[in-house]
Design a protein around this motif. Structure first.
Motif, PDB file in Angstrom:
ATOM      1  N   SER A 252      49.617 120.666 -24.340  1.00 49.71           N
ATOM      2  CA  SER A 252      49.812 120.267 -22.947  1.00 49.71           C
ATOM      3  C   SER A 252      51.120 120.817 -22.393  1.00 49.71           C
ATOM      4  O   SER A 252      51.998 121.240 -23.144  1.00 49.71           O
ATOM      5  N   ILE A 253      51.224 120.789 -21.078  1.00 51.24           N
ATOM      6  CA  ILE A 253      52.473 121.165 -20.416  1.00 51.24           C
ATOM      7  C   ILE A 253      53.573 120.215 -20.869  1.00 51.24           C
ATOM      8  O   ILE A 253      53.391 118.996 -20.888  1.00 51.24           O
TER       9      ILE A 253
ATOM     10  N   TYR B 191      50.919 113.777 -11.767  1.00 49.17           N
ATOM     11  CA  TYR B 191      49.693 113.952 -12.555  1.00 49.17           C
ATOM     12  C   TYR B 191      48.559 113.180 -11.889  1.00 49.17           C
ATOM     13  O   TYR B 191      48.643 111.960 -11.714  1.00 49.17           O
TER      14      TYR B 191
ATOM     15  N   LYS C 268      46.034 122.953 -13.152  1.00 53.17           N
ATOM     16  CA  LYS C 268      45.523 122.160 -14.263  1.00 53.17           C
ATOM     17  C   LYS C 268      46.514 122.224 -15.417  1.00 53.17           C
ATOM     18  O   LYS C 268      47.357 123.112 -15.480  1.00 53.17           O
ATOM     19  N   ASP C 269      46.371 121.294 -16.346  1.00 58.18           N
ATOM     20  CA  ASP C 269      47.235 121.256 -17.519  1.00 58.18           C
ATOM     21  C   ASP C 269      46.659 122.180 -18.594  1.00 58.18           C
ATOM     22  O   ASP C 269      46.080 121.731 -19.574  1.00 58.18           O
ATOM     23  N   SER C 270      46.835 123.475 -18.383  1.00 64.14           N
ATOM     24  CA  SER C 270      46.324 124.454 -19.351  1.00 64.14           C
ATOM     25  C   SER C 270      47.419 124.891 -20.327  1.00 64.14           C
ATOM     26  O   SER C 270      47.390 125.999 -20.863  1.00 64.14           O
TER      27      SER C 270
ATOM     28  N   GLU D   8      52.781 126.875 -17.569  1.00 64.72           N
ATOM     29  CA  GLU D   8      54.204 126.588 -17.412  1.00 64.72           C
ATOM     30  C   GLU D   8      54.961 127.585 -16.521  1.00 64.72           C
ATOM     31  O   GLU D   8      55.833 127.173 -15.748  1.00 64.72           O
TER      32      GLU D   8
ATOM     33  N   ILE E 207      49.351 118.216 -10.949  1.00 64.31           N
ATOM     34  CA  ILE E 207      48.632 118.673 -12.130  1.00 64.31           C
ATOM     35  C   ILE E 207      47.440 117.756 -12.367  1.00 64.31           C
ATOM     36  O   ILE E 207      47.601 116.541 -12.520  1.00 64.31           O
TER      37      ILE E 207
ATOM     38  N   SER F  38      45.004 116.119 -14.627  1.00 73.69           N
ATOM     39  CA  SER F  38      45.080 115.803 -16.057  1.00 73.69           C
ATOM     40  C   SER F  38      43.797 116.160 -16.797  1.00 73.69           C
ATOM     41  O   SER F  38      42.707 116.201 -16.227  1.00 73.69           O
ATOM     42  N   ARG F  39      43.957 116.408 -18.087  1.00 78.09           N
ATOM     43  CA  ARG F  39      42.808 116.660 -18.958  1.00 78.09           C
ATOM     44  C   ARG F  39      42.160 115.349 -19.394  1.00 78.09           C
ATOM     45  O   ARG F  39      42.816 114.306 -19.437  1.00 78.09           O
TER      46      ARG F  39
END
Length: 253
Positions: free
Chosen positions: A104-105, A114, A203-205, A210, A225, A227-228
């Motif tokens: 995650s970031i 988020y 997205k939190d890729s 980053e 962002i 969240s996943r």
């Protein structure tokens, strides 16, 4: 097929690179691909592939016919349906499932919000005016409110179908940023400055996200962002060395 064939679910440049690294190290890989371009890149690397969006039954059939000994889910962090299908298939087959995860970031800042879903992200973004959307084409219609009422700048890979969909949704042609690649902080910053962005939606890729998050924060831009979904992965590797060690420890080569 080889005795110890590994089925790797592709879907990102990172997972394709993993497939190539594993193949170069002597592992027998069968990789999935959802586009002709993906198949071509795998073929050029000498990697066997199967094309199409595979459902549970298809995965089971391929694994049984090919004597697959392990599954590696290298798909996008937001491919929730595929994650669930891989888990179900691995359990039914009695073979290990390894998650190749970007992590995650790790950036923390008061300007980062988020959002649990697209609806929450859109509601938050309405506080801004020039919105930079980098969530990809999937579910872009869930941000239609922003497209209709704000200056929405959308970055997508340069696929004609994606561009056509954005235009159909109402995104101005000069607000479509069609680019492909992993962009560094400087390029992201330059784009945001040029378009006078005040809000970024992404997205939190993991580490791939980053550079744009850091670029936005350096300009005082608000970051949203999405969240996943959380999954209970039992075996996880975040890089080639970790995946290779996991496979070697399992005796799969």
């Amino acid at each position: 097929m080889a005795v110890n064939m590994i089925m790797l679910f592709d879907g990102t440049s990172d997972s394709r690179k993993l497939a190539m690294e594993l193949s170069s190290s002597g592992f027998d890989i069968l990789a999935t691909a959802t586009t002709d371009d993906g198949v071509l890149k795998l073929h050029e690397a000498g990697i066997s592939s199967v094309m199409g969006k595979l459902d549970y039954s298809s995965i089971i059939e391929i694994c049984r016919k090919g004597s697959i000994k392990a599954l590696i889910d290298g798909s996008h962090p937001y491919a929730d349906s595929l994650h669930e299908t891989c888990m179900r298939a691995a359990a039914s087959l009695g073979i290990p499932l390894i998650r190749y995860d970007r992590g995650s970031i790790k950036i923390r800042d008061r300007k980062i919000f988020y959002a649990d879903n697209y609806e929450s992200a859109e509601e938050r973004a309405m506080k801004g005016n020039n919105i930079f959307i980098t969530t990809g084409i999937k579910h872009i219609e869930k941000l239609k409110g922003i497209i209709d009422s704000r200056n929405a700048y959308v970055r997508i890979i340069p696929d004609p179908e994606n561009i056509a969909l954005l235009i159909k949704l109402g995104v101005r042609k000069d607000h479509i940023i069609a680019m492909e690649g992993n962009f560094d902080e400087n390029l992201n910053r330059a784009l945001m400055k040029y378009y006078r962005i005040d809000t970024l939606i992404t997205k939190d890729s993991g580490f791939n996200a980053e550079p744009k998050v850091n670029a936005a924060l350096s300009l005082g831009i608000n970051v949203i962002i999405i969240s996943r979904k959380t999954f209970n992965w039992k075996i996880v590797g975040e890089n080639f060395a970790e995946i290779k060690k996991i496979l070697n420890d399992m005796g799969i080569k």
